[in-house]
Motif scaffolding. Sequence first.
Motif, PDB file in Angstrom:
ATOM      1  N   LEU A 187       0.813  -1.216   0.000  1.00 58.29           N
ATOM      2  CA  LEU A 187       0.000   0.000   0.000  1.00 58.29           C
ATOM      3  C   LEU A 187       0.849   1.269   0.000  1.00 58.29           C
ATOM      4  CD1 LEU A 187      -2.669  -1.059   2.663  1.00 58.29           C
ATOM      5  CD2 LEU A 187      -2.778  -1.310   0.175  1.00 58.29           C
ATOM      6  N   ARG A 188       2.150   1.128   0.091  1.00 49.66           N
ATOM      7  CA  ARG A 188       3.022   2.298   0.157  1.00 49.66           C
ATOM      8  C   ARG A 188       2.829   3.279  -0.995  1.00 49.66           C
ATOM      9  NH1 ARG A 188       8.861  -0.187   0.921  1.00 49.66           N
ATOM     10  NH2 ARG A 188       7.918  -1.680  -0.521  1.00 49.66           N
ATOM     11  N   PRO A 189       2.701   2.821  -2.262  1.00 50.09           N
ATOM     12  CA  PRO A 189       2.520   3.791  -3.358  1.00 50.09           C
ATOM     13  C   PRO A 189       1.297   4.689  -3.164  1.00 50.09           C
ATOM     14  CG  PRO A 189       3.104   1.653  -4.256  1.00 50.09           C
ATOM     15  CD  PRO A 189       2.858   1.443  -2.779  1.00 50.09           C
ATOM     16  N   PHE A 190       0.200   4.126  -2.642  1.00 49.41           N
ATOM     17  CA  PHE A 190      -1.001   4.924  -2.397  1.00 49.41           C
ATOM     18  C   PHE A 190      -0.772   5.929  -1.273  1.00 49.41           C
ATOM     19  CE2 PHE A 190      -2.759   0.980  -4.204  1.00 49.41           C
ATOM     20  CZ  PHE A 190      -3.557   1.498  -5.207  1.00 49.41           C
ATOM     21  N   LEU A 191      -0.267   5.443  -0.169  1.00 45.85           N
ATOM     22  CA  LEU A 191      -0.124   6.297   1.012  1.00 45.85           C
ATOM     23  C   LEU A 191       0.896   7.408   0.814  1.00 45.85           C
ATOM     24  CD1 LEU A 191      -0.218   3.456   3.684  1.00 45.85           C
ATOM     25  CD2 LEU A 191      -1.959   5.220   3.365  1.00 45.85           C
ATOM     26  N   PHE A 192       2.056   7.061   0.309  1.00 43.08           N
ATOM     27  CA  PHE A 192       3.108   8.068   0.183  1.00 43.08           C
ATOM     28  C   PHE A 192       2.831   9.059  -0.945  1.00 43.08           C
ATOM     29  CE2 PHE A 192       5.469   4.837   2.579  1.00 43.08           C
ATOM     30  CZ  PHE A 192       6.037   5.644   3.552  1.00 43.08           C
ATOM     31  N   SER A 193       2.299   8.597  -2.065  1.00 39.19           N
ATOM     32  CA  SER A 193       1.988   9.525  -3.173  1.00 39.19           C
ATOM     33  C   SER A 193       0.852  10.453  -2.774  1.00 39.19           C
ATOM     34  CB  SER A 193       1.620   8.749  -4.444  1.00 39.19           C
ATOM     35  OG  SER A 193       0.473   7.933  -4.242  1.00 39.19           O
ATOM     36  N   GLY A 194      -0.157   9.920  -2.056  1.00 36.93           N
ATOM     37  CA  GLY A 194      -1.261  10.770  -1.602  1.00 36.93           C
ATOM     38  C   GLY A 194      -0.792  11.833  -0.645  1.00 36.93           C
ATOM     39  N   LEU A 195       0.045  11.447   0.308  1.00 40.83           N
ATOM     40  CA  LEU A 195       0.545  12.402   1.295  1.00 40.83           C
ATOM     41  C   LEU A 195       1.441  13.456   0.641  1.00 40.83           C
ATOM     42  CD1 LEU A 195       0.423  12.908   4.368  1.00 40.83           C
ATOM     43  CD2 LEU A 195       2.603  11.710   4.546  1.00 40.83           C
ATOM     44  N   LEU A 196       2.323  13.035  -0.257  1.00 45.87           N
ATOM     45  CA  LEU A 196       3.186  13.982  -0.962  1.00 45.87           C
ATOM     46  C   LEU A 196       2.364  14.989  -1.746  1.00 45.87           C
ATOM     47  CD1 LEU A 196       6.135  11.813  -2.350  1.00 45.87           C
ATOM     48  CD2 LEU A 196       6.315  13.806  -0.848  1.00 45.87           C
ATOM     49  N   PHE A 197       1.349  14.490  -2.431  1.00 42.62           N
ATOM     50  CA  PHE A 197       0.522  15.373  -3.246  1.00 42.62           C
ATOM     51  C   PHE A 197      -0.197  16.413  -2.395  1.00 42.62           C
ATOM     52  CE2 PHE A 197      -3.613  16.354  -5.195  1.00 42.62           C
ATOM     53  CZ  PHE A 197      -3.187  16.884  -6.403  1.00 42.62           C
ATOM     54  N   VAL A 198      -0.812  15.962  -1.309  1.00 41.21           N
ATOM     55  CA  VAL A 198      -1.569  16.881  -0.456  1.00 41.21           C
ATOM     56  C   VAL A 198      -0.680  17.965   0.132  1.00 41.21           C
ATOM     57  CG1 VAL A 198      -2.837  17.048   1.723  1.00 41.21           C
ATOM     58  CG2 VAL A 198      -3.415  15.250   0.091  1.00 41.21           C
ATOM     59  N   PHE A 199       0.520  17.609   0.512  1.00 37.29           N
ATOM     60  CA  PHE A 199       1.404  18.591   1.135  1.00 37.29           C
ATOM     61  C   PHE A 199       2.137  19.482   0.127  1.00 37.29           C
ATOM     62  CE2 PHE A 199       0.810  15.990   4.897  1.00 37.29           C
ATOM     63  CZ  PHE A 199       0.830  16.934   5.912  1.00 37.29           C
ATOM     64  N   LEU A 200       2.297  18.999  -1.108  1.00 32.47           N
ATOM     65  CA  LEU A 200       3.023  19.783  -2.108  1.00 32.47           C
ATOM     66  C   LEU A 200       2.113  20.680  -2.943  1.00 32.47           C
ATOM     67  CD1 LEU A 200       5.645  17.230  -3.530  1.00 32.47           C
ATOM     68  CD2 LEU A 200       6.079  19.206  -2.060  1.00 32.47           C
ATOM     69  N   LEU A 201       0.844  20.282  -3.106  1.00 33.05           N
ATOM     70  CA  LEU A 201      -0.026  21.014  -4.030  1.00 33.05           C
ATOM     71  C   LEU A 201      -0.195  22.490  -3.692  1.00 33.05           C
ATOM     72  CD1 LEU A 201      -1.688  20.681  -6.591  1.00 33.05           C
ATOM     73  CD2 LEU A 201      -3.689  20.305  -5.153  1.00 33.05           C
ATOM     74  N   PRO A 202      -0.353  22.897  -2.430  1.00 33.01           N
ATOM     75  CA  PRO A 202      -0.497  24.328  -2.148  1.00 33.01           C
ATOM     76  C   PRO A 202       0.689  25.163  -2.630  1.00 33.01           C
ATOM     77  CG  PRO A 202      -1.136  23.039  -0.238  1.00 33.01           C
ATOM     78  CD  PRO A 202      -0.505  22.087  -1.208  1.00 33.01           C
ATOM     79  N   ILE A 203       1.850  24.513  -2.776  1.00 31.48           N
ATOM     80  CA  ILE A 203       3.033  25.215  -3.267  1.00 31.48           C
ATOM     81  C   ILE A 203       3.122  25.141  -4.791  1.00 31.48           C
ATOM     82  CG2 ILE A 203       5.565  25.282  -3.186  1.00 31.48           C
ATOM     83  CD1 ILE A 203       5.357  24.075  -0.375  1.00 31.48           C
ATOM     84  N   LEU A 204       2.753  23.984  -5.361  1.00 30.36           N
ATOM     85  CA  LEU A 204       2.890  23.783  -6.800  1.00 30.36           C
ATOM     86  C   LEU A 204       1.846  24.535  -7.614  1.00 30.36           C
ATOM     87  CD1 LEU A 204       3.631  19.931  -6.904  1.00 30.36           C
ATOM     88  CD2 LEU A 204       5.263  21.811  -7.126  1.00 30.36           C
ATOM     89  N   SER A 205       0.628  24.603  -7.107  1.00 30.65           N
ATOM     90  CA  SER A 205      -0.446  25.248  -7.865  1.00 30.65           C
ATOM     91  C   SER A 205      -0.448  26.750  -7.622  1.00 30.65           C
ATOM     92  CB  SER A 205      -1.808  24.672  -7.459  1.00 30.65           C
ATOM     93  OG  SER A 205      -2.854  25.346  -8.144  1.00 30.65           O
ATOM     94  N   PRO A 206      -0.516  27.564  -8.703  1.00 29.76           N
ATOM     95  CA  PRO A 206      -0.506  29.025  -8.537  1.00 29.76           C
ATOM     96  C   PRO A 206      -1.849  29.590  -8.098  1.00 29.76           C
ATOM     97  CG  PRO A 206      -0.678  28.467 -10.855  1.00 29.76           C
ATOM     98  CD  PRO A 206      -0.506  27.166 -10.122  1.00 29.76           C
ATOM     99  N   TYR A 207      -2.906  28.769  -8.095  1.00 27.96           N
ATOM    100  CA  TYR A 207      -4.232  29.282  -7.767  1.00 27.96           C
ATOM    101  C   TYR A 207      -4.792  28.608  -6.527  1.00 27.96           C
ATOM    102  CZ  TYR A 207      -3.852  31.174 -12.404  1.00 27.96           C
ATOM    103  OH  TYR A 207      -3.403  31.842 -13.506  1.00 27.96           O
ATOM    104  N   ARG A 208      -5.499  29.400  -5.722  1.00 27.20           N
ATOM    105  CA  ARG A 208      -6.102  28.900  -4.504  1.00 27.20           C
ATOM    106  C   ARG A 208      -7.596  29.212  -4.524  1.00 27.20           C
ATOM    107  NH1 ARG A 208      -2.676  26.589  -4.532  1.00 27.20           N
ATOM    108  NH2 ARG A 208      -4.269  25.087  -4.104  1.00 27.20           N
TER     109      ARG A 208
END
Length: 510
Positions: A312-333
Motif C-alpha cells: 500500500l506504500r505507493p497509495f499512502l506516500f503519493s497521496g501524502l506527498l501530493f496533499v502537502f506539495l499542491l499548495p506550493i505547486l499550484s498558482p491558484y487557490r
Amino acid sequence: MSFPFRISIYILVLIVPLFYRWKWNDNSVFISSDPEIKYYQVIHNVEGGAAEECFFPAKELGFSQSMIPFGYPWAFFLKNGNCVFQYPVLFTWIQKLIVAIVGIKWITYIPILFFFFNFCLLDRILSFFEKRGGILLISVLLIQSMTPVFLSALDYSELTLTNFFFLSAILSFLEFQKEKQFRFGILLAVAIVFNFQLRPESTIALVLFLVLAFGFGNHHWNLTKSLIPYILISVVLQTFFFIWNHNVYGHVLGMRGLNTVNDMESGGLQRHLMSEWFADLWGNDFKIGIFKGYPILFLSGFAIWWDKKSELRPFLFSGLLFVFLLPILSPYRAGVDIFGMRYFESGIYLLMIGCFLSFAKKIKDYRYILLVLPLLYFSYKSDTRATKQWSSSAKLYHQVMEKIDSIHPDLIVQRGLSLSYLVGISYIKYPQVVVYSNEDWNQVESLLGSKKLKVLYLEWEGNQLVNTEFPLQVWKEKFDVNFKLSPKKYQIKSEHSLAHFKGYLLEESK
C-alpha cells in the motif's frame, strides 16, 4: 457480499446527490459562478458553436464581444481577438455526446453519473487488495461519502469526470501489472491524457503514484518494456492536444496554461506560500482547511506508520506527498470556505485507498473501529455545512432569476463584472452586456438606436466579492466599478431589488 449487491447499494446512495440537484434546480437550472460558464459552453456547443468560444447572445443585437459580461477568470481575449472561455473543452465534448442521448434538461446531472462510475472503479481497485465484500462496501462508501470527493457529486463541474479518468488510470495500471493485455494498456494511455486535459494538477498525483509504484515494485524492466507501446500512444495523443491547444489558444497547455503564464509574468497574483499552505491544510478566515474540515484524513498518518513496507506504500506516500506539495505547486487557490478543496481530490483518493485497506487488515481489533467512528461525525458536519450553503445560494439564485423573469427585459446591462457570478440561466434567456463607465452606457444607447427595448440595468454597491484571487489591476478596472448611471436617450421607469443587487428598468424617452 457480491459485487451486484454492492452496486445496488451504491445506486441507493446516489439518491442523496440526485435529491439535492433536483431540489436546487427547482424546475429550472441552478448554476452560478464557475458552473454557469461550463453550462454555457455545452449550450453553445450543442447549438453549433465551438466549445472553447465565448457564448455571447447579445451579438445578435449588434454588440461586440468586448462587452461580454464575463472576464477574468472565466473569459479571455487572445492576441488574435478571439474570446475564449477558461474551462476544458473535453468536459464539454463528452457532455455533448451524453446530451445527444438523454437531452439538455439532464446536463446538470451528468457529474452524478460519473460519481456513480467512480463507485464502481473504486470498488474494483480495492478488490485487488481486499476480497471481503462487506469491507469493500464500507470502504467505498466512506471514501466516496465521508471525504471531500462527495462534494464533487453536488457541484456541476468536471471534477467527477476528472476523478473517473484518474481512477481508470490507476485501475488499468493494476490490471496491466496482473495481465499485460492491450485493453488495459490503451485504457491507461487514454486515461492519463484525458485526466491531464481536464485538471493538470490531478495528473501530478497520478505521476507520483506511478513513480512510487515502480520504485517500490518488482520486475521494473519487464513492466517498462511491456508499457513502451502505450507510452508512445499516450505521447502521440497528448501531442495532438498540444497542437490543438496551440492553434486555438496560442499555448500548448491551453487557456489555463496561457493564463497561468500571463499571471506569473505580470506578477498580478502575489504568492504567500506559507500562509497559503497553512490555509489549504488547516484553514484561515476564508477557507475551512482540508484536515480541519475532514479530520478523517488524519487516519492516513496511522496507516503510514504501521504500513511502511506493505504493497500500500505507493497509495499512502503519493497521496501524502501530493496533499502537502499542491499548495506550493499550484498558482491558484480558488474556492472559499469548504469549497476550496477541489484541487486535493486525487490525493485524497490515494490516501484513503491506502488508509482503508490498511485499516481493513486490523478490522478484528475494535479499537481501530472506535478510532474511525468519531471522525465520521466531522465529515458529516462538513458535508451538511456544504449542502446548507448550496441550498442558501440556490434560494438566493432563484429569487434573482424569478425577479428578472417578472421584469422580462429585452436586454440586461451589468455595471462591472462583480455581478457575473450570479448571471445563471438568465444569460440563456436574455441578451446581456457589461459597462464600466457612462461612456460605455452611451455606446449601448447608440447601438440600440431606435429599437424600442426594455433595458434592465444592474449594479452592486460596495460588492463583497473576495478579491484576493484577482490580479490588482483586473480588480480595479473590471470589478471595483462604482460610477453613477447618467442615461441620455433612456430614462428610468422603475427601480427593483434583486437580492443584494439594485435594478433599474429603462426605456427610451418619448
